[in-house]
Design a protein around this motif. Structure first.
Motif, PDB file in Angstrom:
ATOM      1  N   HIS A   1      39.571  30.608  47.768  1.00 22.43           N
ATOM      2  CA  HIS A   1      40.943  30.462  47.270  1.00 22.43           C
ATOM      3  C   HIS A   1      41.580  29.187  47.824  1.00 22.43           C
TER       4      HIS A   1
ATOM      5  N   GLU B   1      43.177  35.296  34.548  1.00 20.73           N
ATOM      6  CA  GLU B   1      44.191  36.222  35.035  1.00 20.73           C
ATOM      7  C   GLU B   1      45.125  36.650  33.908  1.00 20.73           C
TER       8      GLU B   1
ATOM      9  N   HIS C   1      46.151  40.370  32.366  1.00 24.17           N
ATOM     10  CA  HIS C   1      47.439  40.766  32.936  1.00 24.17           C
ATOM     11  C   HIS C   1      48.229  41.687  32.009  1.00 24.17           C
TER      12      HIS C   1
ATOM     13  N   TRP D   1      44.906  40.425  39.980  1.00 23.04           N
ATOM     14  CA  TRP D   1      44.589  40.130  41.376  1.00 23.04           C
ATOM     15  C   TRP D   1      43.080  40.165  41.602  1.00 23.04           C
TER      16      TRP D   1
ATOM     17  N   ASN E   1      41.446  37.000  40.182  1.00 22.35           N
ATOM     18  CA  ASN E   1      41.640  35.849  41.069  1.00 22.35           C
ATOM     19  C   ASN E   1      40.778  35.970  42.317  1.00 22.35           C
ATOM     20  N   THR E   2      40.726  37.177  42.887  1.00 19.15           N
ATOM     21  CA  THR E   2      39.947  37.397  44.104  1.00 19.15           C
ATOM     22  C   THR E   2      38.458  37.185  43.848  1.00 19.15           C
TER      23      THR E   2
END
Length: 326
Positions: free
Chosen positions: A254, A276, A280, A291, A294-295
């Motif tokens: 990140h 994302e 979403h 989340w 993204n992770t």
């Protein structure tokens, strides 16, 4: 007189509100900064218990206390002033420096995965003088003040690297604050992280002793709980180590994604951002899916970059050495 006293009390109340708001702001900023440093914190917590392995139970907590004091001294006396000077006079260096730290985290995570897959981490133990926290436990007979000093010094050196990462990550989160606010926030983060890490380390290290005591001195469910604690400790350490690997890859990746975006290369983070947005809108779980997306993307970036560094530092030299031997 009464009017003057009332005005004074109003001024005091106003100052109290401002002070309370400042404390809230500092606490909130310190909390955000600490969360961003989660990957390094987990790794620090997972690494440190190995330094007291092999010592008698009565020496474990004193050693952890000495390591904690050294860690706090590192953060407050060396890393904090350097970080503040950097942010004040060379703020443009913050992002590249953070990316160097992110690359190091990615490398650490990828190297641990490499050792798990290949077993290379079990082939040789590093010297406590220069080790990075991955050395094997001491033999049972390796006791004494000199040995303690060597292990504590090694743990403090390892902590210096991890603490630097924590403080730089935290600094990046509060770079828009004034100098005094940055100093206070970083000091709060330093104390919070040190207390958290070494409080958990002390609990982990003494958990089996607590379990043995309960199993030997109690009966029924309490004794059974003590035996369960003893059996659970190896699994707890294994889980903590795994979580630390994942956290390092995620946080390192990140940092790199955000860093290249801030430096002008927007394509990688745009891809993650679009992914994302695509999930979403899912009703009820869109935020969680965003989340996770993204992770996962950050962890994959961390794994890719870390694998490249591992190959450069380990695989390529080993192959060259094998070719030279033939």
């Amino acid at each position: 007189m009464a009017a003057g006293l009332a005005a004074l009390l109003d001024d005091i109340a106003a100052l109290a509100k401002v002070a309370a708001a400042s404390v809230d702001d500092v606490s909130a900023a310190a909390g955000r900064a600490s969360v961003k440093a989660a990957g390094v914190v987990v790794d620090d917590t997972a690494v440190t218990p190995r330094y007291v392995s092999g010592f008698t139970p009565d020496r474990e907590l004193p050693m952890i206390r000495r390591i904690a004091v050294g860690s706090l001294r590192n953060k407050l006396l060396f890393i904090l002033p350097a970080a503040l000077l950097l942010s004040q006079f060379l703020p443009w260096l913050l992002t590249p420096l953070l990316m160097v730290g992110g690359t190091y985290l990615a490398f650490e995570g990828a190297e641990k995965l490499y050792e798990l897959v290949t077993g290379h981490g079990k082939e040789s133990a590093e010297s406590p003088e220069v080790g990075d926290g991955h050395q094997t436990p001491l033999p049972a007979g390796a006791q004494g003040e000199d040995t303690e000093k060597v292990m504590v010094a090694g743990a403090i050196r390892t902590d210096f690297i991890l603490s630097t990462e924590i403080m730089v990550i935290a600094l990046n989160e509060v770079a828009d604050q004034g100098l005094a606010s940055r100093a206070v926030i970083l000091a709060v983060v330093a104390v919070m992280i040190t207390v958290l890490v070494y409080g958990v380390v002390a609990l982990i290290v003494k958990m089996d002793d607590i379990g043995l005591h309960l199993a030997a001195t109690r009966q029924g469910r309490v004794a059974a709980a003590g035996r369960m604690m003893v059996r659970a400790m190896p699994k707890v350490l294994a889980v903590l180590s795994t979580v630390g690997i994942v956290a390092m890859l995620w946080v390192g990746g990140h940092i790199l994604l955000v860093g290249v975006d801030e430096l002008g290369w927007h394509a990688p983070y745009d891809v993650v951002h679009h992914a994302e947005e695509a999930v979403h809108g899912v009703a009820g779980v869109g935020g969680v899916l965003g989340w996770l997306t993204n992770t996962l993307a950050s962890a994959l970036v961390g794994l890719l970059v870390g694998a490249v560094v591992v190959a450069v530092l380990h695989l390529i030299p080993r192959r060259k050495g094998a070719a030279a031997a033939h």
